[in-house]
Design a protein around this motif. Structure first.
Motif, PDB file in Angstrom:
ATOM      1  N   GLY A 170       0.800  -1.232   0.000  1.00  0.00           N
ATOM      2  CA  GLY A 170       0.000   0.000   0.000  1.00  0.00           C
ATOM      3  C   GLY A 170       0.827   1.273   0.000  1.00  0.00           C
ATOM      4  N   LYS A 171       2.164   1.143  -0.053  1.00  0.00           N
ATOM      5  CA  LYS A 171       2.998   2.349  -0.036  1.00  0.00           C
ATOM      6  C   LYS A 171       3.284   2.831  -1.457  1.00  0.00           C
ATOM      7  CE  LYS A 171       5.315   1.409   4.357  1.00  0.00           C
ATOM      8  NZ  LYS A 171       6.558   0.981   4.994  1.00  0.00           N
ATOM      9  N   LYS A 172       3.337   4.124  -1.598  1.00  0.00           N
ATOM     10  CA  LYS A 172       3.622   4.679  -2.927  1.00  0.00           C
ATOM     11  C   LYS A 172       5.131   4.783  -3.144  1.00  0.00           C
ATOM     12  CE  LYS A 172       3.086   8.857  -5.715  1.00  0.00           C
ATOM     13  NZ  LYS A 172       2.519  10.182  -5.860  1.00  0.00           N
ATOM     14  N   ILE A 173       5.579   4.174  -4.215  1.00  0.00           N
ATOM     15  CA  ILE A 173       7.007   4.258  -4.560  1.00  0.00           C
ATOM     16  C   ILE A 173       7.128   4.880  -5.953  1.00  0.00           C
ATOM     17  CG2 ILE A 173       9.134   2.947  -4.965  1.00  0.00           C
ATOM     18  CD1 ILE A 173       8.122   0.991  -2.865  1.00  0.00           C
ATOM     19  N   ALA A 174       7.915   5.944  -6.033  1.00  0.00           N
ATOM     20  CA  ALA A 174       8.105   6.621  -7.317  1.00  0.00           C
ATOM     21  C   ALA A 174       9.330   6.048  -8.007  1.00  0.00           C
ATOM     22  CB  ALA A 174       8.292   8.116  -7.076  1.00  0.00           C
ATOM     23  N   MET A 175       9.160   5.656  -9.251  1.00  0.00           N
ATOM     24  CA  MET A 175      10.319   5.191 -10.025  1.00  0.00           C
ATOM     25  C   MET A 175      10.660   6.256 -11.057  1.00  0.00           C
ATOM     26  SD  MET A 175       9.559   1.108 -10.374  1.00  0.00           S
ATOM     27  CE  MET A 175      11.097   0.660 -11.089  1.00  0.00           C
ATOM     28  N   LEU A 176      11.860   6.795 -10.948  1.00  0.00           N
ATOM     29  CA  LEU A 176      12.305   7.793 -11.918  1.00  0.00           C
ATOM     30  C   LEU A 176      13.143   7.082 -12.972  1.00  0.00           C
ATOM     31  CD1 LEU A 176      13.181  10.912  -9.709  1.00  0.00           C
ATOM     32  CD2 LEU A 176      11.037  10.306 -10.846  1.00  0.00           C
ATOM     33  N   GLY A 177      12.587   7.013 -14.166  1.00  0.00           N
ATOM     34  CA  GLY A 177      13.261   6.321 -15.257  1.00  0.00           C
ATOM     35  C   GLY A 177      12.758   4.909 -15.413  1.00  0.00           C
TER      36      GLY A 177
END
Ligand code: NAD
Ligand code: UGA
Length: 464
Positions: A330-337
């Motif tokens: 349920g955690k938001k993880i941002a992937m850059l690229g």
């Protein structure tokens, strides 16, 4: 003999840029690139040259100069074969997904189809050039197909593997470290064919950069070059893990080691793991070839390069979970690229795909931003793994076109591709918009460590 008409079968990452440069440098040669994929050909012919299907710095300028003059893109494969005196085969040679050699051997069905089509259509003598990366001794198979069609045409087969890297394709093609041409050096006809191809490259490549060998050496050199390059990445990545437990810094180790002129500084950048369409496939192919000759030690040696790479991707993802208090559910993880390296829209075998898949299995909610990769491609990459339904992939992954939006209210950021623009982001604003503690996992060692730590990020970088 001087070439007048070249045909290239396969308008992909290799066929497109390579032929564009040949056409630019050899205005007196007509170059026609053909492909079965109508959408791809239409994009190559798009009026707006910025819409060509492959993103490569500098490519649109080259295409613009030559297209319509002596560079043509078409779906009429038969016609282009018929007209050509030299035919490059530049089709894909992926790892087999079925039958004998599944998951290891190169799938040569597209190559064989090309050979059969050439054999059927050709009415005059032709030079056939292997541009695709192929298992050593494929030229023999091609010859057997071409020589047994009974229409009396003489075919010379050359091997001319391509060494360009994506993201730098145009500069690599304009100034190659070497051009390798393998052929039948024992016969006059073979030598003549090799010279014909040498003459094409000589338009812009110096003679001492054009290497001629026998055909088997040429085929095997391509697999060897990729194996050596990938091995360097796995070697430094293995050291990155050791750095993390000992307090050594992998960049300092790379620099110290690379200053030894026998080792050299290039290709020693630790990362979340190598991706791209070729390193894995070509090493697996090499492993398969070695095994098929009973050379098990040779096979095991090279297989380790892949195993270490798989480990590197997995441990990066596992470390995210561990650091986020053992749960990302349920955690938001941002992937850059998302691309496998900067300056390309290619995502084949990108480490991001495997890291995302791992995190999705842990029920994370992922938001992706990549400057050049489409949402459609990102979903297709995940769907291809078959881990979950495409509906679920679409539910769990969001693709956005703004990196700040990707990071907003996230628990963690993972830098997956070393795009230059990530250096210019407003990291202070990003930090403020995140949940705290704000975790940052730099899979590329791109960002300034001190700056990120001073801003308050809990920073993890590969190799310390
Ligand atoms: P790609 O998938 O981008 O392009 C291959 C193209 O061939 C596709 O568009 C496909 O539709 C077309 N094709 C397949 N069969 C065909 C047929 N019978 N007739 C007409 N068209 C057909 O692949 P790529 O990345 O350009 O790689 C091509 C080859 O070059 C591979 O063997 C690869 O290992 C090698 N290579 C790739 C790179 C790279 O950076 N991508 C570098 C060096 C060598
Ligand atoms: C590679 C080779 O460099 C080319 O010479 C070859 O022609 C091509 O494969 C091919 O046969 O397809 P490419 O895969 O396009 O080119 O790109 P690379 O620059 O080699 O990078 C491959 C992967 O290794 C990327 O994911 C990159 O990020 C990674 N890498 C590279 C590292 O992690 N560290 C490094 O030091 C170098």
């Amino acid at each position: 003999m001087k070439v007048k008409n070249i045909c290239c079968i396969g308008a992909g990452y290799v066929g497109g840029p390579t032929m564009a440069v040949i056409a630019q440098k050899c205005p007196e040669i007509n170059v026609t690139v053909v492909d079965l994929n109508e959408k791809r050909i239409a994009a190559w012919n798009d009026e707006d040259v910025e819409n060509i299907p492959i993103y490569e710095p500098g490519l649109s300028v080259v295409v613009e100069e030559a297209r319509g003059r002596n560079l043509f893109f078409s779906t009429d494969v038969d016609e282009a074969i018929d007209k050509a005196d030299m035919i490059f085969i530049s089709v894909n040679t992926p790892t087999k997904t079925y039958g004998i050699g599944k998951g290891m051997a190169a799938d040569l069905k597209y190559i064989e189809l090309c050979a059969r089509q050439i054999a059927r259509v050709a009415k005059n003598d032709k030079i056939v050039v292997e541009k695709s990366t192929l298992p050593v001794r494929t030229a023999q198979a091609l010859k057997n197909i071409l020589d047994n069609t009974g229409n009396g045409v003489n075919f010379q087969i050359l091997s001319n593997p391509e060494f360009l890297a994506e993201g730098t394709a145009v500069t690599d093609l304009l100034a190659p470290d070497r051009v390798l041409i393998g052929g039948d050096i024992d016969t006059e006809k073979g030598q003549e064919a090799m010279q014909t191809l040498v003459d094409v490259y000589s338009h812009w490549v110096k003679p001492d950069h054009i290497l001629t060998t026998n055909v088997w050496s040429s085929e095997l050199s391509k697999l060897t070059a990729n194996a050596f390059l990938a091995q360097r990445v796995s070697s430094i990545n293995a050291m990155s893990e050791l750095c993390e437990v000992t307090g050594a810094d992998v960049n300092e180790v790379s620099k110290a080691v690379g200053m030894d002129t026998r080792i050299g500084p290039k290709f020693l950048q630790a990362s979340v793991g190598f991706g791209g369409s070729c390193f894995q496939k070509d090493i697996l192919n090499l492993v398969y070839i070695a095994k098929s000759f009973g050379l098990n030690e040779v096979a095991d040696y090279w297989e380790q390069v892949i195993l270490l790479n798989d480990h590197q991707k997995r441990r990066f993802a596992a470390n995210i979970v561990k650091t986020l208090f053992n749960t990302v559910s349920g955690k938001k993880i941002a992937m850059l690229g998302w691309a496998f390296k900067k300056d390309t829209n290619d995502t084949r075998e990108a480490a991001s795909i495997y890291v995302a898949d791992y995190l999705l299995n842990e029920q994370a909610e992922i938001v992706v931003y990549d400057p050049k990769v489409t949402a459609e491609q990102i979903y297709a990459d995940l769907d291809y793994l078959g881990t979950r339904s495409s509906e679920e992939n679409r539910k769990l992954i969001t693709v956005v076109n703004d990196p700040e939006v990707a990071c907003e209210k996230s628990h963690a950021i993972a830098v997956m591709t070393e795009w230059d623009e990530f250096l210019e982001l407003n990291w202070e604003k990003i930090y403020d918009s995140m949940l705290k503690p704000a975790f940052l996992f730099d899979g590329r060692r791109l960002l300034n460590k001190k700056q990120m730590k001073d801003l308050g990020f809990k920073l993890y970088t590969i190799g310390n």
